[in-house]
Every structure is written in structure tokens, then in C-alpha cells.
Scaffold this motif. Structure first.
Motif, mmCIF file in Angstrom:
data_model
loop_
_atom_site.group_PDB
_atom_site.id
_atom_site.type_symbol
_atom_site.label_atom_id
_atom_site.label_comp_id
_atom_site.label_asym_id
_atom_site.label_seq_id
_atom_site.Cartn_x
_atom_site.Cartn_y
_atom_site.Cartn_z
ATOM 1 N N GLN A 1 148.736 127.727 -12.049
ATOM 2 C CA GLN A 1 149.288 127.359 -13.229
ATOM 3 C C GLN A 1 150.678 126.758 -12.682
ATOM 4 O O GLN A 1 151.292 127.185 -11.885
ATOM 5 C CB GLN A 1 149.545 128.575 -13.959
ATOM 6 C CG GLN A 1 150.282 128.455 -15.379
ATOM 7 C CD GLN A 1 149.773 129.767 -16.421
ATOM 8 O OE1 GLN A 1 149.167 130.430 -16.204
ATOM 9 N NE2 GLN A 1 150.851 129.559 -17.391
ATOM 10 N N ARG A 2 151.071 125.856 -13.592
ATOM 11 C CA ARG A 2 152.559 125.126 -13.460
ATOM 12 C C ARG A 2 153.322 125.563 -14.612
ATOM 13 O O ARG A 2 152.902 125.415 -15.714
ATOM 14 C CB ARG A 2 152.204 123.509 -13.155
ATOM 15 C CG ARG A 2 153.488 122.967 -12.982
ATOM 16 C CD ARG A 2 153.254 121.596 -12.822
ATOM 17 N NE ARG A 2 152.841 121.585 -11.462
ATOM 18 C CZ ARG A 2 153.145 120.314 -10.798
ATOM 19 N NH1 ARG A 2 153.797 119.329 -11.046
ATOM 20 N NH2 ARG A 2 152.430 120.062 -9.496
ATOM 21 N N VAL A 3 154.638 125.958 -14.243
ATOM 22 C CA VAL A 3 155.432 126.075 -15.062
ATOM 23 C C VAL A 3 156.646 125.294 -14.790
ATOM 24 O O VAL A 3 157.203 125.020 -14.024
ATOM 25 C CB VAL A 3 156.108 127.685 -15.034
ATOM 26 C CG1 VAL A 3 157.247 127.791 -15.939
ATOM 27 C CG2 VAL A 3 155.036 128.526 -15.370
ATOM 28 N N THR A 4 156.991 124.200 -16.058
ATOM 29 C CA THR A 4 157.990 123.355 -15.865
ATOM 30 C C THR A 4 159.158 123.934 -16.699
ATOM 31 O O THR A 4 159.111 123.950 -17.926
ATOM 32 C CB THR A 4 157.705 121.992 -16.502
ATOM 33 O OG1 THR A 4 156.350 121.383 -15.646
ATOM 34 C CG2 THR A 4 158.941 120.795 -16.366
ATOM 35 N N LEU A 5 160.347 124.269 -16.068
ATOM 36 C CA LEU A 5 161.341 124.793 -16.639
ATOM 37 C C LEU A 5 162.360 123.524 -16.896
ATOM 38 O O LEU A 5 162.699 122.935 -16.210
ATOM 39 C CB LEU A 5 162.140 125.737 -15.502
ATOM 40 C CG LEU A 5 163.343 126.597 -15.950
ATOM 41 C CD1 LEU A 5 162.533 127.626 -16.891
ATOM 42 C CD2 LEU A 5 163.990 127.457 -14.714
ATOM 43 N N LEU A 6 162.758 123.739 -18.337
ATOM 44 C CA LEU A 6 163.485 122.688 -18.937
ATOM 45 C C LEU A 6 164.923 123.313 -19.301
ATOM 46 O O LEU A 6 165.697 122.353 -19.360
ATOM 47 C CB LEU A 6 162.812 122.192 -20.329
ATOM 48 C CG LEU A 6 161.478 121.892 -20.134
ATOM 49 C CD1 LEU A 6 161.036 121.594 -21.739
ATOM 50 C CD2 LEU A 6 161.341 120.581 -19.567
ATOM 51 N N GLN B 1 160.652 136.691 -17.843
ATOM 52 C CA GLN B 1 159.409 137.138 -18.933
ATOM 53 C C GLN B 1 158.303 136.018 -18.629
ATOM 54 O O GLN B 1 157.074 136.354 -18.463
ATOM 55 C CB GLN B 1 159.615 137.545 -20.172
ATOM 56 C CG GLN B 1 158.479 138.381 -20.895
ATOM 57 C CD GLN B 1 158.089 139.600 -20.072
ATOM 58 O OE1 GLN B 1 158.695 140.592 -19.865
ATOM 59 N NE2 GLN B 1 156.662 139.652 -19.430
ATOM 60 N N GLN B 2 158.906 134.675 -18.772
ATOM 61 C CA GLN B 2 158.157 133.486 -18.817
ATOM 62 C C GLN B 2 157.501 133.581 -17.474
ATOM 63 O O GLN B 2 156.265 133.257 -17.468
ATOM 64 C CB GLN B 2 158.808 132.377 -19.112
ATOM 65 C CG GLN B 2 158.350 131.097 -18.766
ATOM 66 C CD GLN B 2 159.214 129.864 -19.175
ATOM 67 O OE1 GLN B 2 160.294 129.850 -19.125
ATOM 68 N NE2 GLN B 2 158.584 128.792 -19.112
ATOM 69 N N PHE B 3 158.036 133.617 -16.486
ATOM 70 C CA PHE B 3 157.641 133.587 -15.075
ATOM 71 C C PHE B 3 156.598 134.437 -14.697
ATOM 72 O O PHE B 3 155.416 134.340 -14.151
ATOM 73 C CB PHE B 3 158.812 133.536 -14.148
ATOM 74 C CG PHE B 3 159.702 132.382 -13.866
ATOM 75 C CD1 PHE B 3 159.143 131.229 -14.306
ATOM 76 C CD2 PHE B 3 161.037 132.445 -13.448
ATOM 77 C CE1 PHE B 3 159.824 130.193 -14.432
ATOM 78 C CE2 PHE B 3 161.759 131.380 -13.386
ATOM 79 C CZ PHE B 3 161.243 130.213 -13.858
ATOM 80 N N LEU C 1 156.071 126.132 -9.616
ATOM 81 C CA LEU C 1 157.180 125.988 -10.597
ATOM 82 C C LEU C 1 157.931 124.439 -10.443
ATOM 83 O O LEU C 1 158.125 123.986 -9.116
ATOM 84 C CB LEU C 1 158.331 126.955 -9.921
ATOM 85 C CG LEU C 1 158.051 128.551 -9.932
ATOM 86 C CD1 LEU C 1 159.214 129.245 -9.326
ATOM 87 C CD2 LEU C 1 157.632 129.044 -11.433
ATOM 88 N N ASP C 2 158.090 123.813 -11.416
ATOM 89 C CA ASP C 2 158.618 122.296 -11.481
ATOM 90 C C ASP C 2 160.139 122.778 -12.025
ATOM 91 O O ASP C 2 160.147 122.978 -13.270
ATOM 92 C CB ASP C 2 157.949 121.651 -12.264
ATOM 93 C CG ASP C 2 158.543 120.304 -12.361
ATOM 94 O OD1 ASP C 2 159.540 120.083 -12.108
ATOM 95 O OD2 ASP C 2 157.850 119.279 -12.843
ATOM 96 N N GLN D 1 150.711 133.605 -4.816
ATOM 97 C CA GLN D 1 151.732 132.454 -4.164
ATOM 98 C C GLN D 1 152.543 132.051 -5.415
ATOM 99 O O GLN D 1 152.011 131.638 -6.422
ATOM 100 C CB GLN D 1 151.017 131.453 -3.375
ATOM 101 C CG GLN D 1 150.315 132.032 -1.962
ATOM 102 C CD GLN D 1 149.750 130.630 -1.373
ATOM 103 O OE1 GLN D 1 149.968 129.430 -1.874
ATOM 104 N NE2 GLN D 1 149.248 131.121 -0.292
ATOM 105 N N THR D 2 153.730 131.648 -4.900
ATOM 106 C CA THR D 2 154.581 131.061 -5.750
ATOM 107 C C THR D 2 155.306 129.881 -5.092
ATOM 108 O O THR D 2 155.657 129.966 -3.890
ATOM 109 C CB THR D 2 155.851 131.979 -6.233
ATOM 110 O OG1 THR D 2 155.304 133.108 -7.127
ATOM 111 C CG2 THR D 2 156.929 131.116 -7.302
ATOM 112 N N THR D 3 155.131 128.575 -5.327
ATOM 113 C CA THR D 3 155.496 127.608 -4.879
ATOM 114 C C THR D 3 156.397 126.738 -5.929
ATOM 115 O O THR D 3 156.001 126.584 -6.984
ATOM 116 C CB THR D 3 154.444 126.594 -4.379
ATOM 117 O OG1 THR D 3 153.610 126.157 -5.373
ATOM 118 C CG2 THR D 3 153.572 127.394 -3.162
ATOM 119 N N ILE D 4 157.451 126.262 -5.195
ATOM 120 C CA ILE D 4 158.222 125.322 -5.881
ATOM 121 C C ILE D 4 157.741 123.844 -5.552
ATOM 122 O O ILE D 4 157.906 123.485 -4.492
ATOM 123 C CB ILE D 4 159.944 125.322 -5.667
ATOM 124 C CG1 ILE D 4 160.016 127.035 -5.928
ATOM 125 C CG2 ILE D 4 160.825 124.429 -6.723
ATOM 126 C CD1 ILE D 4 161.887 127.195 -5.455
#
Length: 102
Positions: free
Chosen positions: A5-10, A23-25, A38-39, A67-70
Motif C-alpha cells: 500500500q502506498r501513502v502519499t503524505l501531503l 494514526q494514518q500510517f 511512503l511517498d 516492511q516500510t519503504t520511503i
């Protein structure tokens, strides 16, 4: 449940947003079976609360066998991670856009 899953942080990774971002993460991490991407390319400000949040997320992912990757770093994110000598902790390659490299 998706394998990644990808999360794009704005928003910026600062103390002002840390509680909601945490909480979002964590919700996104729970919703994937393998990798959370993570974007962070839109992050224009990052403080120690944001850095702690990324470390927490990395640790939670490891504990859950995930795993968590940036996958995209803003210049600010790269600078903070580099300044704190934490690139090896995150283990993600820094991709520097051509416009910044010159």
C-alpha cells in the motif's frame, strides 16, 4: 488485503501533524500484508517529531513482519535523514531528481 500500500503524505512531518499522521500510517500498515510505501516528496518541513514518527513506523513494521519503504523523498526529508546519519536505518535509496542534482 493488499500486499503493498502506498501513502502519499501531503502535509509536513512536524509536531503539528504528528498525531493524525501516526494514526494514518499505522492504519495503512495494518491494511497491508507486506510493504507500506511512503511517498514523502511533498514534505516541505520536517522536525524531530516527524523523524520519530518514521522511526516508530519502521519499528512497528518490523515487529509485524512487514516492511516500510520511503519511495520518494523531498529534499527536506533527505537532509534530515542525512544530518541525523539515519540513512542506513531506513535503508531506502535516495533518488535525487535531475533538477536538484545540478
Amino acid at each position: 488485503m493488499p500486499t503493498s500500500q502506498r501513502v502519499t503524505l501531503l502535509q509536513d512531518l512536524t509536531v503539528y501533524h504528528a498525531l493524525a499522521q501516526k494514526q494514518q500510517f499505522l492504519d495503512a500498515l495494518a491494511a497491508t500484508t507486506e510493504t507500506l510505501e511512503l511517498d514523502l516528496s511533498n514534505v516541505s518541513e520536517m522536525d524531530t517529531a516527524g523523524l520519530q514518527l518514521l522511526i516508530l513506523l519502521k519499528n512497528e513494521a518490523q515487529r509485524a513482519g512487514k516492511q516500510t519503504t520511503i519511495v520518494a523523498h523531498s529534499q527536506v526529508v533527505r537532509s534530515v535523514i542525512d544530518f541525523c546519519n539515519l540513512a542506513a536505518v531506513f535503508g531506502d535509496p535516495f533518488v535525487i531528481p535531475a533538477r536538484e542534482a545540478s
